[in-house]
Design a protein around this motif. Structure first.
Motif, short mmCIF file in Angstrom:
data_model
loop_
_atom_site.label_atom_id
_atom_site.label_comp_id
_atom_site.label_asym_id
_atom_site.label_seq_id
_atom_site.Cartn_x
_atom_site.Cartn_y
_atom_site.Cartn_z
N PHE A 114 -6.13 3.74 2.60
CA PHE A 114 -6.33 4.55 1.41
C PHE A 114 -5.99 3.73 0.17
N SER A 115 -6.69 3.99 -0.92
CA SER A 115 -6.42 3.31 -2.18
C SER A 115 -6.26 4.33 -3.29
N MET A 116 -5.44 3.99 -4.29
CA MET A 116 -5.17 4.87 -5.42
C MET A 116 -5.09 4.04 -6.69
N ASP A 117 -5.40 4.66 -7.82
CA ASP A 117 -5.14 4.08 -9.14
C ASP A 117 -3.87 4.73 -9.67
N PHE A 118 -2.83 3.92 -9.82
CA PHE A 118 -1.53 4.46 -10.19
C PHE A 118 -1.39 4.65 -11.69
N SER A 119 -0.68 5.70 -12.07
CA SER A 119 -0.48 6.03 -13.47
C SER A 119 0.40 4.99 -14.17
N SER A 120 0.09 4.74 -15.44
CA SER A 120 0.90 3.81 -16.23
C SER A 120 2.26 4.39 -16.58
N GLU A 121 2.46 5.69 -16.33
CA GLU A 121 3.76 6.32 -16.57
C GLU A 121 4.77 5.94 -15.49
N TRP A 122 4.27 5.38 -14.39
CA TRP A 122 5.13 4.90 -13.30
C TRP A 122 5.02 3.38 -13.23
N THR A 123 6.11 2.73 -12.84
CA THR A 123 6.12 1.26 -12.74
C THR A 123 6.42 0.85 -11.31
N LEU A 124 5.59 -0.04 -10.77
CA LEU A 124 5.80 -0.56 -9.42
C LEU A 124 7.00 -1.49 -9.41
N MET A 125 7.96 -1.20 -8.54
CA MET A 125 9.15 -2.04 -8.40
C MET A 125 9.00 -3.02 -7.25
N THR A 126 8.55 -2.53 -6.11
CA THR A 126 8.36 -3.40 -4.95
C THR A 126 7.13 -2.97 -4.17
N LYS A 127 6.53 -3.93 -3.48
CA LYS A 127 5.42 -3.67 -2.58
C LYS A 127 5.53 -4.64 -1.42
N GLU A 128 5.68 -4.11 -0.21
CA GLU A 128 5.80 -4.98 0.94
C GLU A 128 5.30 -4.27 2.19
N GLU A 129 4.77 -5.05 3.10
CA GLU A 129 4.26 -4.46 4.34
C GLU A 129 5.40 -4.27 5.33
N ASN A 130 5.37 -3.16 6.02
CA ASN A 130 6.30 -2.88 7.10
C ASN A 130 5.51 -3.02 8.41
N PRO A 131 5.61 -4.19 9.06
CA PRO A 131 4.81 -4.41 10.28
C PRO A 131 5.14 -3.44 11.40
N GLU A 132 6.41 -3.02 11.47
CA GLU A 132 6.82 -2.13 12.55
C GLU A 132 6.10 -0.79 12.48
N ASN A 133 5.93 -0.29 11.26
CA ASN A 133 5.25 1.00 11.08
C ASN A 133 3.80 0.85 10.66
N SER A 134 3.33 -0.40 10.57
CA SER A 134 1.93 -0.68 10.20
C SER A 134 1.55 0.04 8.91
N CYS A 135 2.34 -0.22 7.86
CA CYS A 135 2.05 0.41 6.58
C CYS A 135 2.47 -0.50 5.43
N MET A 136 1.87 -0.26 4.26
CA MET A 136 2.28 -0.94 3.04
C MET A 136 3.17 0.02 2.27
N VAL A 137 4.37 -0.45 1.92
CA VAL A 137 5.36 0.41 1.28
C VAL A 137 5.44 0.07 -0.21
N TYR A 138 5.18 1.07 -1.05
CA TYR A 138 5.26 0.94 -2.50
C TYR A 138 6.46 1.74 -3.00
N LEU A 139 7.23 1.14 -3.93
CA LEU A 139 8.32 1.87 -4.56
C LEU A 139 8.11 1.84 -6.07
N PHE A 140 8.08 3.03 -6.70
CA PHE A 140 7.86 3.18 -8.13
C PHE A 140 9.05 3.84 -8.79
N VAL A 141 9.25 3.52 -10.07
CA VAL A 141 10.22 4.23 -10.90
C VAL A 141 9.43 4.97 -11.98
N TYR A 142 9.91 6.14 -12.35
CA TYR A 142 9.29 6.87 -13.44
C TYR A 142 9.75 6.25 -14.75
N GLY A 143 8.80 5.71 -15.52
CA GLY A 143 9.12 4.94 -16.72
C GLY A 143 8.94 3.47 -16.45
#
Length: 231
Positions: A114-143
C-alpha cells in the motif's frame, strides 16, 4: 535541565493501537476496520482515539490492484490535558511480480503493498523494514522534529484533533496470484504523552522519554471484549 535529572514519574502516557484488517485473495482484496475499542492500551489517564470519518466500508470491498480507498486516520484528544502525539504505521512488504506500463510484467520486487501521500502536518522520524514481520515501519510526529505541535486538551465538549496522517491509500499493482495470504494486517499505533514541561524538547527527546516510561510500565491489557465478539 539534564535528562538524568528529569522526572518522568507520574507522566501521563497513552498508547492506542488501531488494527486494520485486509483480506487478500488472487487480485481481490477486502479492506476493513477492526473494532478500535478492542485495541486501546493506556498508561495513566490520557485518553486518545483515532477517527477515520471518510473511510467507507462499501468502497473497500473487492479491492483490486491500483484501487484507491479513502482513509484519513487522525488523533483525537478526549482528555483535558495537552499532549504530544506520534503515529506509527506498518505497511506489509512482499517479494512480488508487479504489472507495469502497458500490462508488462515487472521482475519480482520487494514491494510495499500500500502507498500513501503523507500530510505535511506530520514529520517522518524513522522508516525501516522489519524483516521478521515483513513490513515497513514508519514513525511520525505531529508537527516538526524540532518543534512538535501540542494537541490541545478537550475544551468543554469540544475535542481537538490532528490533521489526518494521510487521506487515501492505494493498493499496489500486483500480478494476479502473487498474494497467497488470507489475511494481512496494517497496524496503526498512536503514542501520546502529556506536554507539560516538555515544550522545549525535540521530538526525538520526547519520544525517548515516552519509550522509557512505556518500558517500565506494568503489563497493559486491552479493554475486555464482550463474549463472542470478533476482533
Amino acid at each position: 535541565m539534564k535528562e538524568d535529572n528529569f522526572r518522568i514519574t507520574g507522566r501521563v502516557i497513552a498508547v492506542l493501537v488501531l488494527m486494520i484488517l485486509m483480506i487478500c485473495g488472487g487480485v481481490l482484496a477486502f479492506l476493513t476496520d477492526r473494532n478500535k475499542a478492542d485495541n486501546v492500551f493506556t498508561v495513566g489517564n490520557l485518553e486518545l482515539s483515532i477517527e477515520e470519518p471518510s473511510f467507507d466500508m462499501e468502497t473497500a470491498e473487492n479491492l483490486h490492484p491500483r484501487d484507491i480507498v479513502s482513509k484519513d486516520p487522525a488523533v483525537v484528544n478526549r482528555d483535558e490535558v495537552d499532549a504530544f502525539v506520534f503515529m506509527e504505521i506498518q505497511v506489509p512488504v512482499r517479494d512480488v511480480f508487479l504489472v507495469g506500463t502497458g500490462g508488462k510484467k515487472i521482475s519480482r520486487t520487494r514491494t510495499e503493498l500500500f502507498s500513501m501521500d503523507f500530510s505535511s502536518e506530520w514529520t517522518l522520524m524513522t522508516k525501516e523494514e522489519n524483516p521478521e514481520n515483513s513490513c515497513m515501519v514508519y514513525l511520525f510526529v505531529y508537527g516538526s522534529e524540532d518543534s512538535p505541535k501540542v494537541l490541545r486538551g478537550r475544551d468543554g465538549d469540544y475535542e481537538y484533533r490532528t490533521e489526518p496522517l494521510f487521506t487515501e491509500t492505494a493498493f499496489a499493482n500486483v500480478l494476479e496470484g502473487e498474494l497467497d495470504e488470507k489475511e494481512l494486517d496494517i497496524p496503526v499505533r498512536v503514542y501520546g504523552i502529556q506536554s507539560a514541561s516538555l515544550e522545549n524538547r525535540t521530538a526525538g527527546e520526547i519520544f525517548s522519554i515516552l519509550s522509557r516510561q512505556l518500558e517500565t510500565a506494568p503489563d497493559i491489557e486491552p479493554d475486555p471484549m464482550e463474549e463472542g465478539e470478533e476482533i
